[in-house]
Design a protein around this motif. Structure first.
Motif, PDB file in Angstrom:
ATOM      1  N   PRO A  38      24.914 -16.796 -40.209  1.00  0.00           N
ATOM      2  CA  PRO A  38      25.983 -17.490 -39.476  1.00  0.00           C
ATOM      3  C   PRO A  38      26.121 -16.937 -38.064  1.00  0.00           C
ATOM      4  CG  PRO A  38      26.742 -16.659 -41.607  1.00  0.00           C
ATOM      5  CD  PRO A  38      25.411 -16.042 -41.349  1.00  0.00           C
ATOM      6  N   THR A  39      26.508 -17.799 -37.143  1.00  0.00           N
ATOM      7  CA  THR A  39      26.738 -17.346 -35.758  1.00  0.00           C
ATOM      8  C   THR A  39      28.101 -17.857 -35.272  1.00  0.00           C
ATOM      9  OG1 THR A  39      25.658 -19.283 -34.858  1.00  0.00           O
ATOM     10  CG2 THR A  39      24.281 -17.316 -35.136  1.00  0.00           C
ATOM     11  N   ILE A  40      28.663 -17.094 -34.348  1.00  0.00           N
ATOM     12  CA  ILE A  40      29.950 -17.500 -33.756  1.00  0.00           C
ATOM     13  C   ILE A  40      29.829 -17.381 -32.239  1.00  0.00           C
ATOM     14  CG2 ILE A  40      32.431 -17.015 -33.610  1.00  0.00           C
ATOM     15  CD1 ILE A  40      32.193 -15.608 -36.330  1.00  0.00           C
ATOM     16  N   THR A  41      30.183 -18.450 -31.557  1.00  0.00           N
ATOM     17  CA  THR A  41      30.281 -18.369 -30.084  1.00  0.00           C
ATOM     18  C   THR A  41      31.742 -18.613 -29.697  1.00  0.00           C
ATOM     19  OG1 THR A  41      29.787 -20.701 -29.847  1.00  0.00           O
ATOM     20  CG2 THR A  41      27.928 -19.167 -29.688  1.00  0.00           C
ATOM     21  N   THR A  42      32.183 -17.951 -28.653  1.00  0.00           N
ATOM     22  CA  THR A  42      33.586 -18.078 -28.231  1.00  0.00           C
ATOM     23  C   THR A  42      33.651 -18.304 -26.728  1.00  0.00           C
ATOM     24  OG1 THR A  42      33.982 -16.365 -29.880  1.00  0.00           O
ATOM     25  CG2 THR A  42      35.856 -16.989 -28.558  1.00  0.00           C
ATOM     26  N   SER A  43      34.607 -19.114 -26.329  1.00  0.00           N
ATOM     27  CA  SER A  43      34.813 -19.323 -24.894  1.00  0.00           C
ATOM     28  C   SER A  43      36.307 -19.437 -24.607  1.00  0.00           C
ATOM     29  CB  SER A  43      34.089 -20.579 -24.411  1.00  0.00           C
ATOM     30  OG  SER A  43      34.685 -21.719 -24.979  1.00  0.00           O
ATOM     31  N   PRO A  44      36.773 -18.992 -23.447  1.00  0.00           N
ATOM     32  CA  PRO A  44      36.036 -18.308 -22.376  1.00  0.00           C
ATOM     33  C   PRO A  44      35.807 -16.829 -22.719  1.00  0.00           C
ATOM     34  CG  PRO A  44      38.347 -18.479 -21.810  1.00  0.00           C
ATOM     35  CD  PRO A  44      38.200 -19.165 -23.118  1.00  0.00           C
TER      36      PRO A  44
ATOM     37  N   VAL B 149      31.689 -22.096 -34.949  1.00  0.00           N
ATOM     38  CA  VAL B 149      31.145 -21.319 -36.070  1.00  0.00           C
ATOM     39  C   VAL B 149      30.014 -22.133 -36.696  1.00  0.00           C
ATOM     40  CG1 VAL B 149      31.660 -20.247 -38.289  1.00  0.00           C
ATOM     41  CG2 VAL B 149      33.398 -20.265 -36.481  1.00  0.00           C
ATOM     42  N   SER B 150      28.811 -21.556 -36.732  1.00  0.00           N
ATOM     43  CA  SER B 150      27.671 -22.230 -37.370  1.00  0.00           C
ATOM     44  C   SER B 150      27.290 -21.441 -38.606  1.00  0.00           C
ATOM     45  CB  SER B 150      26.470 -22.284 -36.416  1.00  0.00           C
ATOM     46  OG  SER B 150      26.858 -22.899 -35.221  1.00  0.00           O
ATOM     47  N   SER B 151      27.422 -22.095 -39.735  1.00  0.00           N
ATOM     48  CA  SER B 151      27.129 -21.403 -40.986  1.00  0.00           C
ATOM     49  C   SER B 151      26.639 -22.408 -42.020  1.00  0.00           C
ATOM     50  CB  SER B 151      28.403 -20.713 -41.510  1.00  0.00           C
ATOM     51  OG  SER B 151      28.180 -20.171 -42.777  1.00  0.00           O
ATOM     52  N   ASP B 152      25.684 -21.991 -42.823  1.00  0.00           N
ATOM     53  CA  ASP B 152      25.161 -22.873 -43.872  1.00  0.00           C
ATOM     54  C   ASP B 152      26.065 -22.889 -45.097  1.00  0.00           C
ATOM     55  OD1 ASP B 152      22.958 -23.562 -42.377  1.00  0.00           O
ATOM     56  OD2 ASP B 152      21.876 -21.739 -42.979  1.00  0.00           O
ATOM     57  N   ARG B 153      26.948 -21.918 -45.133  1.00  0.00           N
ATOM     58  CA  ARG B 153      27.852 -21.818 -46.294  1.00  0.00           C
ATOM     59  C   ARG B 153      29.310 -21.866 -45.808  1.00  0.00           C
ATOM     60  NH1 ARG B 153      25.223 -16.322 -47.541  1.00  0.00           N
ATOM     61  NH2 ARG B 153      24.525 -16.739 -45.419  1.00  0.00           N
ATOM     62  N   PRO B 154      30.193 -22.391 -46.641  1.00  0.00           N
ATOM     63  CA  PRO B 154      31.602 -22.381 -46.232  1.00  0.00           C
ATOM     64  C   PRO B 154      32.177 -20.974 -46.213  1.00  0.00           C
ATOM     65  CG  PRO B 154      31.389 -23.247 -48.462  1.00  0.00           C
ATOM     66  CD  PRO B 154      29.999 -23.018 -47.959  1.00  0.00           C
TER      67      PRO B 154
ATOM     68  N   ALA C 147      39.938 -22.438 -42.642  1.00  0.00           N
ATOM     69  CA  ALA C 147      38.791 -22.673 -43.533  1.00  0.00           C
ATOM     70  C   ALA C 147      37.644 -23.293 -42.719  1.00  0.00           C
ATOM     71  CB  ALA C 147      39.195 -23.597 -44.659  1.00  0.00           C
ATOM     72  N   VAL C 148      36.448 -22.829 -42.992  1.00  0.00           N
ATOM     73  CA  VAL C 148      35.266 -23.331 -42.264  1.00  0.00           C
ATOM     74  C   VAL C 148      34.306 -23.932 -43.279  1.00  0.00           C
ATOM     75  CG1 VAL C 148      33.335 -22.679 -40.789  1.00  0.00           C
ATOM     76  CG2 VAL C 148      35.532 -21.554 -40.507  1.00  0.00           C
ATOM     77  N   PRO C 149      34.018 -25.231 -43.176  1.00  0.00           N
ATOM     78  CA  PRO C 149      33.027 -25.824 -44.091  1.00  0.00           C
ATOM     79  C   PRO C 149      31.616 -25.428 -43.655  1.00  0.00           C
ATOM     80  CG  PRO C 149      33.846 -27.471 -42.567  1.00  0.00           C
ATOM     81  CD  PRO C 149      34.586 -26.202 -42.259  1.00  0.00           C
ATOM     82  N   ALA C 150      30.646 -25.809 -44.436  1.00  0.00           N
ATOM     83  CA  ALA C 150      29.257 -25.524 -44.057  1.00  0.00           C
ATOM     84  C   ALA C 150      28.924 -26.308 -42.774  1.00  0.00           C
ATOM     85  CB  ALA C 150      28.337 -25.939 -45.184  1.00  0.00           C
TER      86      ALA C 150
ATOM     87  N   VAL D  30      41.502  -7.373 -26.751  1.00  0.00           N
ATOM     88  CA  VAL D  30      40.287  -8.110 -27.109  1.00  0.00           C
ATOM     89  C   VAL D  30      40.657  -9.050 -28.254  1.00  0.00           C
ATOM     90  CG1 VAL D  30      38.088  -7.887 -28.297  1.00  0.00           C
ATOM     91  CG2 VAL D  30      38.567  -6.459 -26.340  1.00  0.00           C
ATOM     92  N   VAL D  31      40.321 -10.327 -28.051  1.00  0.00           N
ATOM     93  CA  VAL D  31      40.559 -11.329 -29.094  1.00  0.00           C
ATOM     94  C   VAL D  31      39.190 -11.730 -29.638  1.00  0.00           C
ATOM     95  CG1 VAL D  31      41.437 -13.660 -29.533  1.00  0.00           C
ATOM     96  CG2 VAL D  31      42.666 -12.136 -27.975  1.00  0.00           C
ATOM     97  N   TYR D  32      39.024 -11.714 -30.932  1.00  0.00           N
ATOM     98  CA  TYR D  32      37.723 -12.083 -31.503  1.00  0.00           C
ATOM     99  C   TYR D  32      37.899 -12.784 -32.837  1.00  0.00           C
ATOM    100  CZ  TYR D  32      38.434  -7.787 -34.198  1.00  0.00           C
ATOM    101  OH  TYR D  32      38.959  -6.815 -35.013  1.00  0.00           O
ATOM    102  N   VAL D  33      36.871 -13.542 -33.212  1.00  0.00           N
ATOM    103  CA  VAL D  33      36.908 -14.310 -34.458  1.00  0.00           C
ATOM    104  C   VAL D  33      35.920 -13.689 -35.432  1.00  0.00           C
ATOM    105  CG1 VAL D  33      36.510 -16.586 -35.499  1.00  0.00           C
ATOM    106  CG2 VAL D  33      37.542 -16.409 -33.223  1.00  0.00           C
ATOM    107  N   VAL D  34      36.342 -13.540 -36.665  1.00  0.00           N
ATOM    108  CA  VAL D  34      35.467 -12.998 -37.720  1.00  0.00           C
ATOM    109  C   VAL D  34      35.271 -14.076 -38.772  1.00  0.00           C
ATOM    110  CG1 VAL D  34      35.284 -11.264 -39.546  1.00  0.00           C
ATOM    111  CG2 VAL D  34      36.265 -10.636 -37.354  1.00  0.00           C
ATOM    112  N   LEU D  35      34.029 -14.271 -39.198  1.00  0.00           N
ATOM    113  CA  LEU D  35      33.762 -15.219 -40.283  1.00  0.00           C
ATOM    114  C   LEU D  35      33.617 -14.441 -41.589  1.00  0.00           C
ATOM    115  CD1 LEU D  35      33.073 -18.156 -41.200  1.00  0.00           C
ATOM    116  CD2 LEU D  35      30.681 -17.533 -40.886  1.00  0.00           C
ATOM    117  N   ILE D  36      34.386 -14.860 -42.574  1.00  0.00           N
ATOM    118  CA  ILE D  36      34.280 -14.233 -43.902  1.00  0.00           C
ATOM    119  C   ILE D  36      33.587 -15.251 -44.806  1.00  0.00           C
ATOM    120  CG2 ILE D  36      35.608 -13.193 -45.791  1.00  0.00           C
ATOM    121  CD1 ILE D  36      37.931 -13.093 -43.505  1.00  0.00           C
ATOM    122  N   PRO D  37      32.268 -15.095 -45.006  1.00  0.00           N
ATOM    123  CA  PRO D  37      31.555 -16.082 -45.826  1.00  0.00           C
ATOM    124  C   PRO D  37      31.842 -15.879 -47.319  1.00  0.00           C
ATOM    125  CG  PRO D  37      30.043 -14.426 -45.010  1.00  0.00           C
ATOM    126  CD  PRO D  37      31.386 -14.054 -44.497  1.00  0.00           C
TER     127      PRO D  37
END
Lengths: 153, 253
Positions: free
Chosen positions: A13-19, A36-41, A68-71, A89-96
């Motif tokens: 999975p990858t995460i890009t953030t802007s700005p 958020v790009s992920s093959d799994r939710p 919630a993030v779908p696939a 610092v603000v950041y996003v974490v993906l919990i697969p």
């Protein structure tokens, strides 16, 4: 297909953030977008960390910190309010569902102080209001006492 | 005629009466709170809004308490001081007497709102909290003060002694105020019902939703059903049953 083989074919999975950077004054509402790009939710979680050692109460900063993030690819919008001055610092974490956490790139937020509550104006009010009311009470009592003594004499 | 009685009762309360002393004590309490909040360097933006909300809540709780104290003394106090006979001998309808006393008791709350304004101005500047806080105190607080002040007046009419009337009024306030201190009460099913039927609990919840959570004024409007209903019901009872309640001896006969 062997499930283990299928698992290996899944991309990370990858995460890009802007700005990348934001500046604000205390009380200002800010928005950060992440993809958020992920093959799994999974579940995406917004975090705020202070670079100055200030305690961050995440509940104060944002009402909605988990989504919630779908696939597949998902675009998320995070709205938060800058409640403390300083560097953050603000950041996003993906919990697969399976596997380890994936953290997105940090968004550096600089929050300028804004003086909204100053002791200089609070102290005069805190003293003047009771003093005025106390003086009016005493004057009223004295006038009543004089009137009563005038009637009795 | 009601206006004449209300005017006379207001003069008795505010010129040489207990009104100025009670409001002075109220201002000392708010001064202490404001000073502590203003000197707290660690307070963040949201906590400042919470300080405005706390000031409105304390003003509402203490202001309503003072209103109940004044109204609970209105009839039973005059009976005990022996001044009620003279009032009953005047050519004034008894309904006008009891409604006038309710209006005079409500001025105690209005005075508390006026005294609260400078403190709200100091605490709410810069966080867009002064206008809404004053408006909420005036509207929601007046509803609660009228309802509970009216109940205090009914206690006063029905009690044989002033002590019983005051104790009844204070006990009622304590019972209504205690549930508001339970953590996260409106978040449970039973807790929400308790909050909604409690005029103080529902009023405080409504105020905090607007001042702290920045909700729209109409979002939680249903929480005001209890304060509105009690204010209307009690005022109705005072107007309808007033002539039978204003008696030299306590109770309905």
């Amino acid at each position: 297909m062997n499930p283990l083989y299928a698992l290996l074919l899944l991309s990370d999975p990858t995460i890009t953030t802007s700005p990348d950077d934001l500046t604000a004054v205390v009380g200002q509402t800010l928005t950060v977008e992440s993809v958020v790009s992920s093959d799994r939710p999974g579940i995406a979680h917004l975090n705020v960390a202070s670079l100055d050692g200030v305690y961050v109460d995440l509940e104060d900063w944002s009402q909605e910190v988990t989504k919630a993030v779908p696939a597949h690819e998902t675009q998320l919008e995070w709205e938060f309010q800058a409640v403390n001055p300083g560097r953050f610092v603000v950041y996003v974490v993906l919990i697969p569902e399976h596997g380890s956490l994936v953290a997105g790139p940090p968004v550096h937020v600089t929050v300028a102080r804004r003086e909204t509550l100053d002791t200089g104006s609070a102290v005069p009010v805190a003293i003047a209001v009771p003093a005025l009311l106390g003086a009016l009470t005493v004057i009223g009592r004295v006038r009543m006492g004089r009137r009563d003594s005038g009637r009795n004499s | 005629m009601t206006r004449v009685i209300a005017g006379q009762e207001c003069r008795d309360l505010w010129i040489g009466g207990r009104g100025p002393v009670l409001v002075f004590g109220f201002s000392v309490l708010l001064s202490a709170m404001t000073y502590l909040a203003a000197t707290n360097r660690a307070m963040n933006f949201l906590e400042q809004r919470e300080a405005v909300n706390l000031t409105v809540q304390v003003a509402l709780a203490v202001g309503v308490l003072l209103t109940v104290v004044v109204s609970a003394d209105a009839i039973s106090g005059e009976r005990e001081r022996g001044t009620f006979e003279a009032l009953l001998l005047t050519p004034v309808p008894r309904r006008a007497i009891i409604v006038g006393k309710l209006i005079a008791a409500t001025t105690m709350w209005l005075a508390c709102v006026v005294v609260t304004i400078p403190y709200l101005w100091v605490l709410g500047r810069g966080v867009a909290g002064v206008g809404p806080a004053v408006l909420l105190a005036l509207t929601v607080g007046t509803l609660v003060a009228t309802g509970l002040g009216g109940i205090g007046l009914l206690f006063s009419a029905g009690a044989n002694s002033n002590k019983t009337s005051l104790a009844g009024g204070l006990l009622l306030l304590l019972v209504l105020f205690a549930p508001t201190q339970l953590p996260a009460l409106p978040k449970t099913g039973v807790g929400e019902v308790i909050t909604r039927i409690n005029p103080i609990g529902s009023a405080l919840h409504y105020v905090s939703q607007i001042l702290v959570s920045q909700r729209n004024w109409t979002h939680d409007l249903s929480y005001l059903a209890s304060p509105v209903l009690i204010a209307l019901l009690v005022t109705g009872v005072v107007i309808v049953a007033g002539p039978r309640l204003v008696r030299l001896t306590a109770g309905l006969k």
